[in-house]
Design an enzyme around this catalytic site. Sequence first.
Site, PDB file in Angstrom:
ATOM      1  N   LYS A 172     -40.382 -53.568  44.413  1.00 40.66           N
ATOM      2  CA  LYS A 172     -39.023 -53.166  43.631  1.00 40.66           C
ATOM      3  C   LYS A 172     -38.493 -51.732  43.750  1.00 40.66           C
ATOM      4  CE  LYS A 172     -35.867 -54.053  40.643  1.00 40.66           C
ATOM      5  NZ  LYS A 172     -36.194 -54.237  39.313  1.00 40.66           N
ATOM      6  N   LYS A 240     -33.220 -44.214  36.147  1.00 41.11           N
ATOM      7  CA  LYS A 240     -34.839 -44.222  35.978  1.00 41.11           C
ATOM      8  C   LYS A 240     -35.444 -44.785  36.941  1.00 41.11           C
ATOM      9  CE  LYS A 240     -36.349 -47.803  34.300  1.00 41.11           C
ATOM     10  NZ  LYS A 240     -37.033 -49.181  34.890  1.00 41.11           N
TER      11      LYS A 240
END
Length: 299
Positions: A172, A240
């Site tokens: 990811k 983030k």
Amino acid sequence: MKPKIGFIGLGIMGKHMSSHLIDAGYEVSVYDIRPGAVEELSAKGAIACKNCSEAAADADVVISMVPDSPDVEKVALGESGILQSARKGLIYIDMSTIAPGIAVKVAEVLTEKGVRCLDAPVSGGETGAKNAALSIMVGGPKDLFDEMMPIFETMGKTITLCGSNGAGQTVKACNQIQVALNFIGMAEAFVLGAKAGVDPAIILKVLSGGYAQTRVMDVRGPKIVKGEFEPGFKSKFHYKDLNIIMDTAKSLNVPLPATAVAHELFCALLASDRGDLDHSAVINIIEDLARIEARTKDV
């Protein structure tokens, strides 16, 4: 008989993902820190819960979809967390995007209590979640991956076992590098063309028909040139993710020069109070620097 599912985290993505599970006939218990989100899913037939432990208590499988690594640690290991209801045979799937090291830590702690764990972050944004077309990257044991495939197929289309616990989060991270750079490349192309007097809609049409075409361009390009930045995935969450990527790269001694630039551009986006806009809004920073808005005249 279908397993009972506890679903924790009913935000932009989670509300659609849990809704698909309900529609597929699963008994779903839900929890979110926002009571309104729980009420919305309860109206669809979900069982409302007061905390994470309660959502896990009667579940066979617990799924979490929350913003960041500390949130997952709290959901899994904190007070009133899954650990409080942990029992042998319980399955925990975290579908959030977090640091690979935290995914491994959570799996190790819960495994000691007999809980089987997968990390399964997703890509596809709100559109993918709404259409049950997410790409799901899974880390963990193959037998558990195979066992959970019917649940994954209810929420996504491209479902891949990437390796052991933590591998899903690593892939990811790689995905978020590519997405960020695609957004920035598209932004620079639109702004350069606009500054030269070309309608960005024309640039989008041409680029979409050639080697420059990307999924990012297909989904967000038409919205960008109209100035539509309602979030499918908020900029603050991509920032983030970029923090996770840079920390992971540092720990592995991997240079990521282009990603470092993307990280700073997203930092500037948040500093300009635009963190709640879609991550495609990174074009706003390029526009600010060039002193022009790349918007189509044909709206």
